[in-house]
Design a protein around this motif. Structure first.
Motif, PDB file in Angstrom:
ATOM      1  N   PHE A 184       0.769  -1.172  -0.161  1.00  0.00           N
ATOM      2  CA  PHE A 184       0.148   0.089   0.041  1.00  0.00           C
ATOM      3  C   PHE A 184       0.884   1.318  -0.039  1.00  0.00           C
ATOM      4  O   PHE A 184       0.551   2.330  -0.665  1.00  0.00           O
ATOM      5  CB  PHE A 184      -1.001   0.008   1.143  1.00  0.00           C
ATOM      6  CG  PHE A 184      -2.004   1.231   1.253  1.00  0.00           C
ATOM      7  CD1 PHE A 184      -2.839   1.170   0.364  1.00  0.00           C
ATOM      8  CD2 PHE A 184      -1.756   2.150   2.163  1.00  0.00           C
ATOM      9  CE1 PHE A 184      -3.986   2.205   0.153  1.00  0.00           C
ATOM     10  CE2 PHE A 184      -2.688   3.227   1.921  1.00  0.00           C
ATOM     11  CZ  PHE A 184      -3.794   3.371   1.084  1.00  0.00           C
ATOM     12  N   CYS A 185       1.832   1.176   0.827  1.00  0.00           N
ATOM     13  CA  CYS A 185       2.770   2.437   0.669  1.00  0.00           C
ATOM     14  C   CYS A 185       3.403   2.529  -0.806  1.00  0.00           C
ATOM     15  O   CYS A 185       3.408   3.654  -1.278  1.00  0.00           O
ATOM     16  CB  CYS A 185       4.177   2.073   1.697  1.00  0.00           C
ATOM     17  SG  CYS A 185       3.911   1.983   3.341  1.00  0.00           S
ATOM     18  N   GLY A 186       3.618   1.611  -1.347  1.00  0.00           N
ATOM     19  CA  GLY A 186       4.057   1.614  -3.021  1.00  0.00           C
ATOM     20  C   GLY A 186       3.073   2.400  -3.789  1.00  0.00           C
ATOM     21  O   GLY A 186       3.390   3.223  -4.508  1.00  0.00           O
ATOM     22  N   PHE A 187       1.843   1.841  -3.329  1.00  0.00           N
ATOM     23  CA  PHE A 187       0.684   2.472  -4.120  1.00  0.00           C
ATOM     24  C   PHE A 187       0.381   3.988  -3.737  1.00  0.00           C
ATOM     25  O   PHE A 187       0.451   4.843  -4.691  1.00  0.00           O
ATOM     26  CB  PHE A 187      -0.599   1.650  -3.998  1.00  0.00           C
ATOM     27  CG  PHE A 187      -1.837   2.086  -4.558  1.00  0.00           C
ATOM     28  CD1 PHE A 187      -2.017   1.704  -5.988  1.00  0.00           C
ATOM     29  CD2 PHE A 187      -2.968   2.528  -3.909  1.00  0.00           C
ATOM     30  CE1 PHE A 187      -3.112   2.074  -6.692  1.00  0.00           C
ATOM     31  CE2 PHE A 187      -4.015   2.933  -4.543  1.00  0.00           C
ATOM     32  CZ  PHE A 187      -3.983   2.617  -6.181  1.00  0.00           C
ATOM     33  N   LEU A 188       0.572   4.244  -2.521  1.00  0.00           N
ATOM     34  CA  LEU A 188       0.591   5.546  -2.181  1.00  0.00           C
ATOM     35  C   LEU A 188       1.487   6.581  -2.564  1.00  0.00           C
ATOM     36  O   LEU A 188       1.206   7.497  -2.828  1.00  0.00           O
ATOM     37  CB  LEU A 188       0.438   5.783  -0.502  1.00  0.00           C
ATOM     38  CG  LEU A 188      -0.171   6.800   0.216  1.00  0.00           C
ATOM     39  CD1 LEU A 188      -1.499   7.175  -0.531  1.00  0.00           C
ATOM     40  CD2 LEU A 188      -0.043   6.613   1.483  1.00  0.00           C
ATOM     41  N   SER A 189       2.873   5.818  -2.585  1.00  0.00           N
ATOM     42  CA  SER A 189       3.779   6.687  -3.346  1.00  0.00           C
ATOM     43  C   SER A 189       3.680   7.111  -4.592  1.00  0.00           C
ATOM     44  O   SER A 189       3.769   8.137  -4.974  1.00  0.00           O
ATOM     45  CB  SER A 189       5.185   5.837  -2.912  1.00  0.00           C
ATOM     46  OG  SER A 189       6.105   6.527  -3.529  1.00  0.00           O
TER      47      SER A 189
END
Lengths: 129, 494
Positions: free
Chosen positions: B84-89
Motif C-alpha cells: 500500500f505504501c508503494g501504491f500511495l507513493s
C-alpha cells in the motif's frame, strides 16, 4: 528516592506544557500566542531530555583509543546516560526554531497588512473591509 | 541502484527543490524543469511499486545502520515500503505532477517573480509527503510531518492578504498537533526503548496495556485529529486552503490531510495491532461518534459557503470524518473502505481544486454567482464538476460509490448506525451543494460583450485536465475490486 523527587520533573513538564498551551490558545496578541507555542515546545524538549537520565551515570562520550569494538562496550551501557533522546531533541529544536522563524515572518507580514498584531482588531478590520 | 529506490523517491524531489531555488524565475524553464523532474519521480515511484509487487515488502536502512546482530533491534532509521505504501507513493507522485501542471497558469497572477522559491517549497513538500508514506520510524515520521507542515505554511503564505492570518492560525494548530504526536512518541519510547515501528509493535504486543500506552495513544490520536482537521479541530483548514494560491491548494488539499489519515492507520493497525478494538471499545464509539458529527458539520459548513474554493475546503473537513470513522469501526471492511476512500478522495479533491483553477481562468472569479455562463465558456469544466459531484454523492460506477459501500457495510456489521446515517445524509448534502453550483453554471447563460473573447485558453486547458482527473475516478471505481484485493487487503491486519 521519594515519589516527589522522582516524579517532580513530570509535574514540571505538565505545568509548563499547560502554561504554553494556555498562551497559544487564549492570548489575543499574536506574538504572545507564539511565545506560548514556544513554551509548549520547550516543555516537550525538557521532557525528552529528562528521559535519558540515569542515577550516577556519566555523559555518553567514549574515551578515545579505547581499543574495544562497539559490541564489547555494550555491557557498560548503564554507566552512561541514554544519548538517543538528546539527539532526537536536537532535531526537535531545529524544527522548533524553523516554526518560530516562519511564524515571526508571517506576523511581520500581518503587521504590514493590518498595522496591528492584536487578533481581535485584525478580525474587526477584515470584517469591515 | 535498484536497492536505493525507496530513498531515491524521497531524495529526488528534495534535491530538485534545492536546485530549483537557484534557477532564474523563468516560467517556461520552470515548467519544463519541474515537469521533467516530476515525471522522473513518477517513474521512480512506479519502479518501486513494481519491485514491491514482485518481491514483497522492502526494508531500507538509512546510512547502512543495520539491525544489531545481537538482539536484532533496529539501530538507525528504517524506511519500509509495503504494497500500500508503494501504491500511495505512486499516487503522491501522480497528484504532484498533475497539480503542478494544473497550477502553471496561475503562477503569473499569484506567485510572480518569487517562482523559484515557491517551487522549492513545492518540491520540499512532495519529498515530505513521500517520507511520511515510506518512513518506518516514529520519530522520523514526526520530522516528516513537521517538514510537510513548514513547507505548507510557506506555500500558503504566498497567497498574501488574508492568507497571512490563516497561515498563522495553521502554524499554531499544526504545531500543537505535531507536538501532541511527539509527546505520544515519547511515552512509547519510555515504555519500549525503541522508535522503530516494527519493534514498537512487537514490544507493545508483548507487554500489558498499561495506562502509559493508553495515554500515548490518546496523545498520538489527538495530535493527528488536529492534522486531519476533524470537525471540532478543523477551524484552521477552510481559510488556509481558500486563501492559499491555487497552485498550492492543488497539491496541499488532496494530500495533506490524507497522509495524516494514513499515519492514523499506521498507529492503529501497525503499532497497536488488535489491542485497541479489544480493550478500548468505548473509545471507538466515541471516535466514530465524533467522525459522524464531523461529517455532518463539514457538509453543513460547506452548504453555508458561497466561495467555490471554500465550499470544497469545507468538504475536506467532512471527508476526514469518513476516513476517521472507517478506521475506528473495528471492522476490517471499515479499514479497507477508509484506505480506499483515501485514494478516491485524494483524486476527487485534486479534480475539485483543478476545477477552481479552471473556473478562475475562464470567468475571472470563483464566487457562486461568478460561475454563471461557465458552460458556454468552458464546457469541460462543467463536465468535470458533474463527474466529481457524482463521485462525492456516490453514484455507482464511481470510486466514491465503492468506498462508501464498503464503509457502510463495515458500519452496519459493527453496529455503528449513527455513522450510516451521517454517510447517507452527507451524500444528500453533497447533492445539494453540487447541484447548486451546476445549476448556476449551466442554466444561467450570459451574453458575451463585444470584443470579449468567449474562451480563455488556460481555462480550457485546466478544464480538460480537471475532466481527465475526474474521469479517472470512474476508472478507479471500475477497478475498485482489484485495488482493494491487491493493494489494500494485504496490509490490513485487523
Amino acid at each position: 528516592m521519594s515519589f516527589f523527587e522522582s516524579h517532580f520533573i513530570y509535574g514540571f513538564f505538565v505545568a509548563l506544557l499547560m502554561i504554553g498551551l494556555y498562551g497559544a490558545i487564549a492570548k489575543v496578541n499574536l506574538v504572545k500566542k507564539l511565545i506560548g507555542l514556544s513554551i509548549f515546545q520547550t516543555a516537550i524538549i525538557l521532557f525528552y531530555v529528562s528521559i535519558g537520565k540515569k542515577d550516577g551515570a556519566d555523559i555518553p562520550i567514549l574515551p578515545y583509543d579505547h581499543g574495544h569494538s562497539g559490541h564489547m562496550l555494550a555491557p557498560m551501557a548503564e554507566q552512561y546516560i541514554n544519548p538517543v533522546p538528546h539527539v532526537l531533541m536536537l532535531t526537535a529544536i531545529v524544527v522548533g526554531v524553523a516554526t518560530v522563524g516562519v511564524a515571526l515572518a508571517v506576523i511581520q507580514r500581518i503587521y504590514a497588512e493590518y498595522g496591528t498584531v492584536e487578533e481581535d482588531l485584525i478580525l474587526e478590520k477584515i470584517a469591515n473591509s | 541502484m535498484s536497492d536505493q529506490l525507496i530513498i531515491l523517491v524521497i531524495v529526488w524531489p528534495l534535491l530538485t527543490g534545492v536546485v530549483t531555488s537557484l534557477l532564474p524565475a523563468n516560467k517556461r524553464l520552470m515548467t519544463l524543469w519541474g515537469s521533467l523532474n516530476l515525471v522522473a519521480l513518477n517513474g521512480l515511484a512506479a519502479a518501486l511499486l513494481l519491485r514491491v509487487v514482485s518481491q514483497g515488502t522492502l526494508i531500507y536502512t538509512v546510512s547502512g545502520w543495520n539491525r544489531d546482530p545481537a538482539d536484532a533491534l533496529s539501530l538507525g532509521i528504517e524506511l519500509k515500503a509495503n504494497i500500500f505504501c508503494g501504491f500511495l507513493s505512486c499516487l503522491i507522485a501522480a497528484v504532484a505532477l498533475v497539480g503542478f501542471l494544473g497550477g502553471v497558469c496561475t503562477w503569473d497572477r499569484q506567485v510572480g517573480h518569487r517562482l523559484p522559491h515557491f517551487l522549492a517549497l513545492f518540491f520540499l513538500l512532495v519529498a515530505a509527503f513521500q517520507g511520511l508514506c515510506l518512513s518506518n520510524d516514529a520519530f522520523n515520521l514526526y520530522v516528516m510531518l513537521e517538514i510537510s507542515s513548514l513547507a505548507t505554511y510557506g506555500l500558503i503564505a504566498f497567497g498574501g492578504g488574508r492568507a497571512y492570518l490563516a497561515t498563522f492560525h495553521y502554524i499554531v494548530m499544526g504545531t500543537i498537533g505535531a507536538s501532541f504526536y511527539l509527546i505520544g512518541v515519547g511515552y512509547l519510547y519510555i515504555k519500549t526503548g525503541t522508535l522503530n515501528i516494527t519493534d514498537l509493535a512487537d514490544s507493545i504486543a508483548s507487554q500489558q496495556l498499561s495506562k502509559a500506552f493508553v495515554l500515548a495513544l490518546a496523545f498520538l490520536v489527538t495530535g493527528l485529529l488536529l492534522k486531519m482537521a476533524v470537525f471540532p479541530l478543523h477551524f484552521w483548514l477552510p481559510n488556509a486552503y481558500t486563501y492559499a494560491p491555487d497552485a498550492t491548494s492543488v497539491l496541499v488539499a488532496p494530500l495533506s490531510t490524507k497522509l495524516a489519515v494514513f499515519l492514523m492507520f499506521r498507529i492503529l493497525d501497525d503499532l497497536f495491532i488488535g489491542v485497541i478494538p479489544k480493550s478500548l471499545v468505548s473509545w471507538s464509539w466515541a471516535v466514530v461518534f465524533l467522525a459522524s458529527f464531523g461529517i455532518l458539520a463539514g457538509t453543513s459548513l460547506s452548504l453555508a459557503q458561497r466561495d467555490l474554493k471554500k465550499i470544497f475546503s469545507c468538504l475536506i473537513v467532512a471527508e476526514a470524518g469518513y476516513m476517521l470513522g472507517g478506521l475506528w469501526l473495528s471492522d476490517s471492511r471499515g479499514t479497507i473502505g477508509a484506505l480506499f476512500h483515501l485514494v478516491n478522495d485524494a483524486v476527487a479533491t485534486l479534480a475539485l481544486f483543478l476545477v477552481v483553477i479552471a473556473v478562475q481562468q475562464s470567468v475571472g472569479g470563483r464566487n457562486l454567482h461568478d460561475v454563471k455562463g461557465l458552460f458556454q465558456r468552458s464546457p469541460l469544466t462543467v463536465l468535470a464538476l458533474i463527474l466529481v459531484s457524482f463521485n462525492l454523492i456516490g453514484v455507482p460506477p464511481s470510486a466514491g460509490f465503492f468506498s462508501k459501500a464498503t464503509l457502510l457495510t463495515g458500519a452496519v456489521a459493527s453496529g455503528h448506525y449513527q455513522f450510516v446515517v451521517a454517510l447517507l445524509l452527507a451524500s444528500l448534502g453533497n447533492l445539494v451543494i453540487f447541484f447548486r453550483i451546476i445549476e448556476v453554471a449551466y442554466f444561467n447563460p450570459i451574453v458575451a460583450e463585444e470584443g470579449e473573447s468567449a474562451l480563455s485558453l488556460d481555462g480550457q486547458r485546466a478544464g480538460a485536465l480537471a475532466a481527465a482527473v475526474a474521469a479517472s475516478l470512474y476508472l478507479i471505481g471500475l477497478s475498485s475490486y482489484n485495488i482493494m484485493e491487491t493493494f489494500i487487503k494485504p496490509v490490513v491486519s485487523l
